[in-house]
Scaffold this active site. Structure first.
Site, PDB file in Angstrom:
ATOM      1  N   MET A  31     -19.904  37.511  66.843  1.00  0.00           N
ATOM      2  CA  MET A  31     -19.394  36.918  68.225  1.00  0.00           C
ATOM      3  C   MET A  31     -19.210  35.385  68.205  1.00  0.00           C
ATOM      4  O   MET A  31     -18.961  34.901  69.347  1.00  0.00           O
ATOM      5  CB  MET A  31     -20.634  37.013  69.188  1.00  0.00           C
ATOM      6  N   LEU A  34     -19.922  30.301  64.661  1.00  0.00           N
ATOM      7  CA  LEU A  34     -20.425  30.627  63.346  1.00  0.00           C
ATOM      8  C   LEU A  34     -21.484  29.694  62.821  1.00  0.00           C
ATOM      9  O   LEU A  34     -21.192  28.590  62.993  1.00  0.00           O
ATOM     10  CB  LEU A  34     -19.382  31.086  62.426  1.00  0.00           C
ATOM     11  N   HIS A  38     -24.234  33.548  59.477  1.00  0.00           N
ATOM     12  CA  HIS A  38     -22.765  34.318  59.336  1.00  0.00           C
ATOM     13  C   HIS A  38     -21.964  33.956  58.038  1.00  0.00           C
ATOM     14  O   HIS A  38     -21.619  35.126  57.356  1.00  0.00           O
ATOM     15  CB  HIS A  38     -21.758  33.945  60.320  1.00  0.00           C
ATOM     16  N   LEU A 193     -31.819  31.016  62.205  1.00  0.00           N
ATOM     17  CA  LEU A 193     -30.512  30.561  62.640  1.00  0.00           C
ATOM     18  C   LEU A 193     -29.888  31.289  63.617  1.00  0.00           C
ATOM     19  O   LEU A 193     -29.771  32.506  63.402  1.00  0.00           O
ATOM     20  CB  LEU A 193     -29.321  30.152  61.510  1.00  0.00           C
ATOM     21  N   SER A 194     -29.439  30.962  64.544  1.00  0.00           N
ATOM     22  CA  SER A 194     -28.962  31.514  65.776  1.00  0.00           C
ATOM     23  C   SER A 194     -28.088  30.987  66.748  1.00  0.00           C
ATOM     24  O   SER A 194     -28.353  29.683  66.978  1.00  0.00           O
ATOM     25  CB  SER A 194     -30.092  32.293  66.561  1.00  0.00           C
TER      26      SER A 194
HETATM   27  P1  AMP Z   1     -23.511  37.804  66.120  1.00  0.00           P
HETATM   28  O1  AMP Z   1     -22.657  36.545  65.908  1.00  0.00           O
HETATM   29  O2  AMP Z   1     -25.130  36.660  66.491  1.00  0.00           O
HETATM   30  O3  AMP Z   1     -23.557  38.937  66.628  1.00  0.00           O
HETATM   31  O4  AMP Z   1     -24.096  38.034  64.567  1.00  0.00           O
HETATM   32  C1  AMP Z   1     -23.302  38.405  63.767  1.00  0.00           C
HETATM   33  C2  AMP Z   1     -23.865  38.924  62.413  1.00  0.00           C
HETATM   34  O5  AMP Z   1     -24.580  37.957  61.857  1.00  0.00           O
HETATM   35  C3  AMP Z   1     -24.991  40.050  62.649  1.00  0.00           C
HETATM   36  O6  AMP Z   1     -24.867  40.895  61.626  1.00  0.00           O
HETATM   37  C4  AMP Z   1     -26.320  39.095  62.802  1.00  0.00           C
HETATM   38  O7  AMP Z   1     -27.363  39.958  62.333  1.00  0.00           O
HETATM   39  C5  AMP Z   1     -26.003  38.260  61.766  1.00  0.00           C
HETATM   40  N1  AMP Z   1     -26.690  37.162  61.738  1.00  0.00           N
HETATM   41  C6  AMP Z   1     -27.209  36.148  62.670  1.00  0.00           C
HETATM   42  N2  AMP Z   1     -27.900  35.302  62.307  1.00  0.00           N
HETATM   43  C7  AMP Z   1     -28.306  35.324  61.267  1.00  0.00           C
HETATM   44  C8  AMP Z   1     -29.249  34.743  60.344  1.00  0.00           C
HETATM   45  N3  AMP Z   1     -29.857  33.787  60.763  1.00  0.00           N
HETATM   46  N4  AMP Z   1     -29.220  35.172  59.000  1.00  0.00           N
HETATM   47  C9  AMP Z   1     -28.435  36.112  58.441  1.00  0.00           C
HETATM   48  N5  AMP Z   1     -27.595  36.900  59.400  1.00  0.00           N
HETATM   49  C10 AMP Z   1     -27.382  36.456  60.964  1.00  0.00           C
END
Ligand code: AMP
Length: 292
Positions: A31, A34, A38, A193-194
Site C-alpha cells: 500500500m 515504503l 517492504h 516496522l509499519s
Molecule cells: P502493506 O504496505 O502494509 O500492505 O504491506 C505490504 C507487504 O509488506 C505485506 O506483505 C506486509 O506483510 C509486508 N510488511 C509490512 N511491514 C513489514 C515488516 N516490518 N517486515 C516485513 N514485511 C512487512
C-alpha cells in the site's frame, strides 16, 4: 530503469514482452509508504525471479468505515525513487477506477464480485475487530494476481493472518503462484516496522515496544511448558500497564491452521497480538518453534 505504470493496458504490453522472453516474474503487493520491511520483500523477490513488480495501491475495500483510509500516508514519488534505487523493474500504481470499475470499492461489496475466504480464517483475530477486512484483502490480492500474473509473490510474516489467508487462497483456488514469506523487520527496540508507526507520538512510540517484549515473554513461558491461558492474561495486564489503551487480542495459535493452542505443540505455535495506543492499532506476532 524502473517504469511507473498506472494503466493495466500498458502493463499488459510489458508483460507480453517479458513472457516472450521467458522472464520469471515476482510480485510484491504493497500500500506504499515504503520502509525497510517492504524493501526486504523486494530483495527476496529479486533473489527468486528475473523481474520484480511492486504494486502500490491503498485498497479502499479493506478499510472499515471508521478506519484510516483517508489519512493513510501516500508517498508515491519517494516510494518510486527508493524502488528504482533497489532496481525494481516495474511499479504498478493503478487508479481506483481501473481496479474497481464495477464499484466494489466500498467494503459492503457494492455490486461487484468479492472473494470470501473461509470464516474459520476470517472470523478470528483481526477479522473480529475488522469485519470485512480480509474479504477486501483477498479480493484485491486475487485481482492483482490476475493483472500481474506472476510466477511468485512475496508477503511479510508481519501480517501473519493475511499471509495464512493468501496461502489458503492460492491453494484452494489452484493459482499457479508460489507464495514466499519474509521475516518481520524490526526497529532496534523490537517494534515491527509499519507505515502506521508514524501516527504514534514520541511517548506512544516508546510504549509501542512493549508488544515485542510481551511476545518474547509469552514465547519463554510456552517453552517452559506453561499454559497459554495464564500467559495471555498476564500479557494483557502488562500491555495496559505499559500504557496501551486497549488490547484487541493476545492469542496463541497453531502456525498453519490458526486454531487456538493451549501449549507449545509439536508444530510449534504462533503468538499474535493486536493492541491500541490512542487511535493507532498495532499488530505483531512471533513464531515459536517446538523444542528439539
Ligand atoms: P502493506 O504496505 O502494509 O500492505 O504491506 C505490504 C507487504 O509488506 C505485506 O506483505 C506486509 O506483510 C509486508 N510488511 C509490512 N511491514 C513489514 C515488516 N516490518 N517486515 C516485513 N514485511 C512487512
Amino acid at each position: 530503469m524502473t517504469q511507473l505504470i498506472h494503466q493495466l493496458a500498458h502493463w499488459r504490453d510489458i508483460r507480453q514482452q517479458w513472457q516472450d522472453s521467458s522472464q520469471r516474474i515476482a510480485f510484491v503487493p504493497t500500500m506504499g509508504n515504503l520502509h525497510e520491511g517492504h524493501f526486504s520483500l523486494v530483495k527476496l523477490a529479486q533473489q527468486h525471479a528475473d523481474k520484480v513488480v511492486v504494486s502500490i495501491f491503498v485498497n479502499p475495500l479493506q478499510f472499515g468505515p471508521n478506519e484510516d483510509f483517508d489519512r493513510y500516508p501516500r508517498t508515491l514519488n519517494t516510494d518510486v525513487e527508493a524502488l528504482s534505487q533497489l532496481g525494481v523493474d516495474v511499479v504498478f500504481a493503478p487508479d481506483v477506477d481501473e481496479v474497481y470499475p464495477d464499484m466494489t470499492s466500498d467494503i459492503s461489496g457494492g455490486e461487484g464480485f468479492l472473494v470470501l475466504p473461509p470464516p474459520k480464517l476470517t472470523n478470528i483475530l483481526c477479522g473480529e475487530s475488522r469485519p470485512g477486512h480480509f474479504t477486501g484483502v483477498a479480493t484485491i490480492v486475487l485481482k492483482l494476481f490476475n493483472m500481474i500474473q506472476p510466477q511468485l509473490t512475496v508477503f511479510g510474516e508481519k501480517d501473519y493472518q493475511q499471509l495464512a489467508i493468501i496461502k489458503a487462497m492460492v491453494s484452494a483456488l489452484n493459482l499457479p503462484i508460489k507464495v514466499i514469506s519474509a521475516p518481520t523487520c524490526r526497529a532496534a527496540d523490537g517494534l515491527a516496522l509499519s507505515s502506521r508507526n508514524q501516527y504514534l507520538s514520541l511517548t506512544q512510540r516508546q510504549q509501542a515496544s512493549a508488544i515485542y517484549k510481551t511476545l518474547q515473554t509469552i514465547a519463554f513461558g510456552l517453552r517452559q511448558g506453561q499454559s497459554s491461558d495464564v500467559l495471555i492474561e498476564q500479557a494483557r495486564h502488562e500491555l495496559i500497564y505499559q500504557g496501551f489503551d486497549g488490547v484487541d487480542y493476545v492469542s496463541v495459535r497453531h502456525p498453519d491452521s490458526l486454531a487456538v493452542q493451549n501449549f507449545l505443540g509439536n508444530d510449534g505455535a504462533v503468538i499474535l497480538i493486536a493492541a491500541r495506543l490512542g487511535t493507532t492499532r498495532l499488530i505483531d506476532n512471533l513464531v515459536v518453534m517446538a523444542e528439539a
